[in-house]
Design an enzyme around this catalytic site. Structure first.
Site, mmCIF file in Angstrom:
data_model
loop_
_atom_site.group_PDB
_atom_site.id
_atom_site.type_symbol
_atom_site.label_atom_id
_atom_site.label_comp_id
_atom_site.label_asym_id
_atom_site.label_seq_id
_atom_site.Cartn_x
_atom_site.Cartn_y
_atom_site.Cartn_z
ATOM 1 N N HIS A 44 0.830 -1.201 0.000
ATOM 2 C CA HIS A 44 0.000 0.000 0.000
ATOM 3 C C HIS A 44 0.867 1.254 0.000
ATOM 4 C CE1 HIS A 44 -3.844 -2.050 1.810
ATOM 5 N NE2 HIS A 44 -3.495 -2.519 0.625
ATOM 6 N N GLU A 46 0.967 3.874 1.972
ATOM 7 C CA GLU A 46 1.547 4.259 3.252
ATOM 8 C C GLU A 46 2.781 3.430 3.576
ATOM 9 O OE1 GLU A 46 -3.020 4.490 3.926
ATOM 10 O OE2 GLU A 46 -1.602 3.484 2.584
ATOM 11 N N CYS A 69 -6.052 1.776 5.917
ATOM 12 C CA CYS A 69 -6.824 0.558 6.166
ATOM 13 C C CYS A 69 -6.589 0.060 7.590
ATOM 14 C CB CYS A 69 -6.476 -0.522 5.151
ATOM 15 S SG CYS A 69 -4.769 -1.131 5.241
ATOM 16 N N ALA A 159 -20.161 7.481 -44.030
ATOM 17 C CA ALA A 159 -21.238 6.593 -44.464
ATOM 18 C C ALA A 159 -20.712 5.231 -44.891
ATOM 19 C CB ALA A 159 -22.016 7.244 -45.607
ATOM 20 N N THR A 191 -17.139 -3.424 -33.831
ATOM 21 C CA THR A 191 -15.867 -2.707 -33.832
ATOM 22 C C THR A 191 -14.699 -3.676 -33.931
ATOM 23 O OG1 THR A 191 -16.766 -0.881 -32.527
ATOM 24 C CG2 THR A 191 -14.379 -1.174 -32.479
ATOM 25 N N ASP A 195 -12.463 -3.037 -37.168
ATOM 26 C CA ASP A 195 -11.186 -2.351 -36.936
ATOM 27 C C ASP A 195 -10.053 -3.264 -36.500
ATOM 28 O OD1 ASP A 195 -12.501 -0.008 -37.532
ATOM 29 O OD2 ASP A 195 -12.826 0.563 -35.445
ATOM 30 N N LEU A 199 -6.077 -2.402 -28.818
ATOM 31 C CA LEU A 199 -6.491 -1.902 -27.501
ATOM 32 C C LEU A 199 -5.366 -1.966 -26.476
ATOM 33 C CD1 LEU A 199 -10.132 -3.292 -27.130
ATOM 34 C CD2 LEU A 199 -9.354 -1.169 -28.182
ATOM 35 N N ARG A 202 0.422 2.245 -26.274
ATOM 36 C CA ARG A 202 1.622 2.405 -27.098
ATOM 37 C C ARG A 202 2.286 3.751 -26.820
ATOM 38 N NH1 ARG A 202 -2.175 0.032 -30.420
ATOM 39 N NH2 ARG A 202 -2.661 1.886 -31.640
ATOM 40 N N GLU A 246 -14.748 1.753 -25.452
ATOM 41 C CA GLU A 246 -14.253 2.495 -26.611
ATOM 42 C C GLU A 246 -15.131 2.374 -27.850
ATOM 43 O OE1 GLU A 246 -10.327 2.731 -27.848
ATOM 44 O OE2 GLU A 246 -9.457 3.024 -25.869
#
Length: 315
Positions: A44, A46, A69, A159, A191, A195, A199, A202, A246
């Site tokens: 953590h 801290e 915590c 289109a 998608t 495409d 994902l 980079r 996305e």
């Protein structure tokens, strides 16, 4: 506290299921310890900051973005106990932890040890930084950001389906930074096939921050991708604080219609497309009055020739 919040951002997208906490320990005018929650949630913030501060933590002031915590864990000691042992004179906490295992207990433990505790400094900024964790605790699901790259007339493709590239290089680089802050990225099947998106992240130095990939589809899944049949399946996701959606238009519409979008991230290019693919379809709005008061703009920024706009859902 500003620095602690900035440090916590370094753990965003990597600390789940734990919150991306930041911590700064100050003695006099000097910061002697800095830390943020590490990959996978441990150690953590801290613990990291106290290790760097060493003996200097005694009598110092610790700034932490979330209540330390107080619950036992096999993965490490409670941060409230670590702070008590280190002996700072004061702990400044941005916000209390809504996790029922700690809520108020960590602060009480510090006070019982004679440590002065202040709560509430930059609470809104801290909550925005840890929105994923807070959403998972309070709503039982990740914090959802819907990202859209748009023309002036709110089209995401021509289109003929051409969408690369609506926005410029600066906006695309910013998108990769947003990916690095997410635990998972989701797109729709359309998608994916149109495409073939990678994902990944980079950006130099952040290549290892690429999040898990998910596909919204009622059909067969894809190797290496997790599958959600409907937006409501995000309630069953494990170790995901922040989800970045996305696209495309059908997926965006489905999440908006289900009222599961917490943050709209719009990259708007100074172009007109005309007849094309609208960013959003029918989201079930019956009357115009129902559209008002649901979204609040929190940021507008120029990225090259494009404009980045951020809206938060008011709940």
């Amino acid at each position: 506290m500003d620095e602690a919040i900035a440090l916590g951002e370094r753990g965003r997208g990597r600390s789940a299921p734990n919150p991306n906490v930041g911590c700064v320990i100050v003695k006099g005018e000097e910061a002697i310890g800095r830390g943020w929650t590490q990959k996978g949630g441990r150690p953590h913030a801290e613990a990291v900051a106290l290790e760097e501060a060493g003996e200097g933590a005694k009598g110092a002031t610790a700034y932490v973005t979330l209540e330390p915590c107080a619950h036992d864990s096999a993965r490490g000691p409670a941060c409230a106990d670590l702070l008590v042992a280190a002996g700072p004179a004061r702990v400044v906490v941005a916000m209390a932890d809504p996790d029922r295992r700690t809520d108020g207990v960590g602060i009480a433990r510090l006070k019982a040890a004679g440590i002065a505790v202040d709560v509430g400094l930059h609470a809104e900024q801290a909550a925005r930084s840890m929105a994923g964790f807070l959403s998972r605790i309070r709503l039982g699901r990740p914090f959802v950001t819907l990202k859209l790259a748009l023309s002036i007339d709110s089209m995401i493709a021509t289109a003929t389906g051409e969408s690369r590239w609506i926005t410029g290089a600066e906006a695309r680089a910013d998108t990769h930074l947003e990916r690095a802050r997410a635990d998972m990225i989701l797109v729709g099947r359309g998608t994916y096939y149109l495409d073939n998106p990678r994902l990944d992240v980079r950006l130099p130095g952040l290549e290892d921050a690429s999040p898990r990939r998910a596909l919204l589809t009622a059909g067969e899944g894809v190797d290496g991708w997790e599958t959600l049949a409907r937006p409501q399946d995000i309630f069953a996701l494990k170790d995901v604080n922040d989800l970045l959606v996305e696209g495309g238009a059908a997926t965006a519409t489905a999440f908006l219609k289900a009222d599961l979008v917490d943050r709209l991230l719009l990259y708007r290019a100074p172009i007109l497309i005309g007849a094309g693919t609208p960013a959003v379809g029918d989201i079930g709005l019956a009357q115009l009055a129902g559209a008002h008061g649901r979204w609040r703009r929190v940021e507008t920024r120029q990225l090259g020739s494009d404009t980045r706009e951020v809206y938060e859902r008011t709940r």
